[in-house]
Design an enzyme around this catalytic site. Structure first.
Site, PDB file in Angstrom:
ATOM      1  N   GLU A  49      -1.352 -15.500 -12.754  1.00 43.97           N
ATOM      2  CA  GLU A  49      -1.053 -15.571 -14.192  1.00 43.97           C
ATOM      3  C   GLU A  49      -0.784 -16.992 -14.675  1.00 43.97           C
ATOM      4  OE1 GLU A  49      -0.559 -14.554 -17.155  1.00 43.97           O
ATOM      5  OE2 GLU A  49      -0.896 -12.418 -17.027  1.00 43.97           O
ATOM      6  N   ASP A  50      -1.215 -17.306 -15.891  1.00 46.11           N
ATOM      7  CA  ASP A  50      -0.915 -18.633 -16.462  1.00 46.11           C
ATOM      8  C   ASP A  50       0.123 -18.553 -17.583  1.00 46.11           C
ATOM      9  OD1 ASP A  50      -2.646 -17.346 -18.338  1.00 46.11           O
ATOM     10  OD2 ASP A  50      -2.995 -19.293 -19.273  1.00 46.11           O
ATOM     11  N   LYS A  65       1.929  -7.443 -22.514  1.00 52.30           N
ATOM     12  CA  LYS A  65       2.801  -8.185 -21.610  1.00 52.30           C
ATOM     13  C   LYS A  65       3.910  -8.801 -22.474  1.00 52.30           C
ATOM     14  CE  LYS A  65      -1.284  -9.522 -18.935  1.00 52.30           C
ATOM     15  NZ  LYS A  65      -2.214 -10.606 -18.559  1.00 52.30           N
ATOM     16  N   SER A  92      -5.886  -8.008 -17.981  1.00 55.16           N
ATOM     17  CA  SER A  92      -5.862  -8.902 -19.148  1.00 55.16           C
ATOM     18  C   SER A  92      -5.514  -8.144 -20.418  1.00 55.16           C
ATOM     19  CB  SER A  92      -7.240  -9.539 -19.313  1.00 55.16           C
ATOM     20  OG  SER A  92      -7.375 -10.141 -20.574  1.00 55.16           O
ATOM     21  N   ALA A  93      -4.847  -8.826 -21.342  1.00 58.02           N
ATOM     22  CA  ALA A  93      -4.521  -8.213 -22.632  1.00 58.02           C
ATOM     23  C   ALA A  93      -5.698  -8.268 -23.589  1.00 58.02           C
ATOM     24  CB  ALA A  93      -3.335  -8.947 -23.246  1.00 58.02           C
ATOM     25  N   ASP A 139      -5.214 -12.315 -14.233  1.00 55.97           N
ATOM     26  CA  ASP A 139      -5.302 -12.463 -15.674  1.00 55.97           C
ATOM     27  C   ASP A 139      -6.644 -13.167 -15.936  1.00 55.97           C
ATOM     28  OD1 ASP A 139      -4.438 -12.765 -18.414  1.00 55.97           O
ATOM     29  OD2 ASP A 139      -4.098 -14.873 -17.933  1.00 55.97           O
ATOM     30  N   LEU A 140      -7.142 -13.078 -17.141  1.00 52.32           N
ATOM     31  CA  LEU A 140      -8.455 -13.686 -17.437  1.00 52.32           C
ATOM     32  C   LEU A 140      -8.317 -15.068 -18.090  1.00 52.32           C
ATOM     33  CD1 LEU A 140     -11.578 -13.394 -17.658  1.00 52.32           C
ATOM     34  CD2 LEU A 140     -11.209 -12.271 -19.850  1.00 52.32           C
ATOM     35  N   ASP A 141      -7.780 -15.062 -19.328  1.00 46.63           N
ATOM     36  CA  ASP A 141      -7.693 -16.297 -20.111  1.00 46.63           C
ATOM     37  C   ASP A 141      -6.740 -17.286 -19.435  1.00 46.63           C
ATOM     38  OD1 ASP A 141      -9.269 -15.427 -22.465  1.00 46.63           O
ATOM     39  OD2 ASP A 141      -7.659 -13.988 -22.730  1.00 46.63           O
ATOM     40  N   LYS A 148       0.342 -17.144 -25.317  1.00 49.46           N
ATOM     41  CA  LYS A 148      -0.458 -16.916 -24.113  1.00 49.46           C
ATOM     42  C   LYS A 148      -0.097 -15.588 -23.459  1.00 49.46           C
ATOM     43  CE  LYS A 148      -1.720 -21.583 -22.841  1.00 49.46           C
ATOM     44  NZ  LYS A 148      -1.575 -22.663 -21.853  1.00 49.46           N
ATOM     45  N   THR A 183     -10.545 -19.883 -21.702  1.00 48.26           N
ATOM     46  CA  THR A 183     -10.657 -19.423 -23.086  1.00 48.26           C
ATOM     47  C   THR A 183      -9.378 -19.710 -23.862  1.00 48.26           C
ATOM     48  OG1 THR A 183     -10.121 -17.324 -22.110  1.00 48.26           O
ATOM     49  CG2 THR A 183     -12.357 -17.567 -22.936  1.00 48.26           C
TER      50      THR A 183
HETATM   51  C1  G6P Z   1      -5.023 -12.870 -23.543  1.00 47.48           C
HETATM   52  C2  G6P Z   1      -4.671 -14.231 -24.080  1.00 47.48           C
HETATM   53  C3  G6P Z   1      -3.948 -14.146 -25.391  1.00 47.48           C
HETATM   54  C4  G6P Z   1      -4.703 -13.233 -26.345  1.00 47.48           C
HETATM   55  C5  G6P Z   1      -4.837 -11.849 -25.753  1.00 47.48           C
HETATM   56  C6  G6P Z   1      -5.612 -10.891 -26.648  1.00 47.48           C
HETATM   57  O1  G6P Z   1      -3.949 -12.338 -22.883  1.00 47.48           O
HETATM   58  O2  G6P Z   1      -3.903 -14.975 -23.172  1.00 47.48           O
HETATM   59  O3  G6P Z   1      -3.811 -15.437 -25.910  1.00 47.48           O
HETATM   60  O4  G6P Z   1      -4.043 -13.149 -27.590  1.00 47.48           O
HETATM   61  O5  G6P Z   1      -5.513 -11.950 -24.505  1.00 47.48           O
HETATM   62  O6  G6P Z   1      -6.941 -11.304 -26.696  1.00 47.48           O
HETATM   63  P1  G6P Z   1      -8.045 -10.733 -27.666  1.00 47.48           P
HETATM   64  O7  G6P Z   1      -9.316 -11.324 -27.082  1.00 47.48           O
HETATM   65  O8  G6P Z   1      -8.021  -9.246 -27.563  1.00 47.48           O
HETATM   66  O9  G6P Z   1      -7.728 -11.206 -29.021  1.00 47.48           O
HETATM   67 MG    MG Z   2      -3.693 -15.968 -19.546  1.00 52.78          MG
END
Ligand code: G6P
Ligand code: MG
Length: 215
Positions: free
Chosen positions: A171-172, A147, A116-117, A11-13, A47, A19
């Site tokens: 994943e967090d 997710k 990542s989403a 996962d990224l964030d 999240k 972020t």
């Molecule tokens: C990640 C974060 C979420 C965020 C989602 C969409 O998964 O954990 O908090 O809402 O991405 O991100 P975006 O940058 O497309 O708004």
């Molecule tokens: Mg995350």
């Protein structure tokens, strides 16, 4: 179950980069504009969840019922503020040990993917200068289901051509851990054990794996 990790999906964030704090600040600012408070505890529910779904949860917390055009305006506003926060990011905001861990496993022949989403993932990876550390990038621009649906991880495994049973997800977020479990993958939770109890193992950050591997 003991599995051989042939692919690692990150996962990224909140895993590679912090972020999560910028998402939180932008949502909190939006909530304030609409006259309600949004706490860090509330933020846990957002999240890992897509932008559209996050907004729905936010509106539920604020007990607001708005029409589609207002919701679109809100999501766009949140993203504008969020981009203002992230546009100045650089490699110093990569979470400790993340880049090192990715480099280490790649030298051992393990495939790496981003799962990542976020639709902003390409911009973030470019700011951090780490796009090259991933064999495959699956982000919010490529998947339709948020997710805890496993789509993002299954697609990454598919693009890497590695069976799910040999993939481990990092994943967090609770939603992300559920997605990994639904994909029948191993899952390492990053964060507080109390919040991520469904993961196979929970660590404080990828730096801990570097300490363990002695590299
Ligand atoms: C990640 C974060 C979420 C965020 C989602 C969409 O998964 O954990 O908090 O809402 O991405 O991100 P975006 O940058 O497309 O708004
Ligand atoms: Mg995350």
């Amino acid at each position: 179950m003991i599995r051989e990790m042939r692919a690692a999906i990150f996962d990224l964030d909140g895993v590679i980069v912090d972020t999560a704090k910028y998402h939180y600040l932008a949502w909190k600012r939006l909530a304030k504009e609409y006259g309600f408070d949004f706490t860090e505890t509330d933020n846990e529910r957002l999240k890992g969840v897509s932008r559209v779904r996050s907004l729905e949860i936010l509106l539920e917390i604020g007990s607001l019922n708005l029409d589609e055009s207002e919701k679109e305006k809100m999501a766009a506003q949140k993203n504008e503020w969020y981009i203002d926060y992230i546009r100045h990011m650089d490699a110093s905001e990569i979470l400790p040990g993340s880049a090192e861990y990715l480099k280490t496993i790649r030298t051992k022949g393990i495939k790496t993917a981003l799962g990542s989403a976020s639709k902003n993932a390409p911009l973030i990876l470019e700011r951090l200068g780490i796009s090259d550390l991933f064999d495959v990038i699956v982000d919010g621009n490529k998947v339709g289901k948020a997710k805890p649906d496993p789509e993002v991880f299954l697609r990454a495994a598919n693009e890497l051509n590695i069976p799910a049973a040999h993939c481990v997800v990092f994943e967090d977020a609770e939603a992300g851990i559920q997605a990994a479990l639904r994909a029948n993958m191993g899952v390492v939770g990053i964060g507080k054990p109390a919040l991520l109890s469904e993961a196979d193992i929970v660590i404080g950050g990828l730096w801990q794996l570097m300490v363990l591997s002695g590299e």
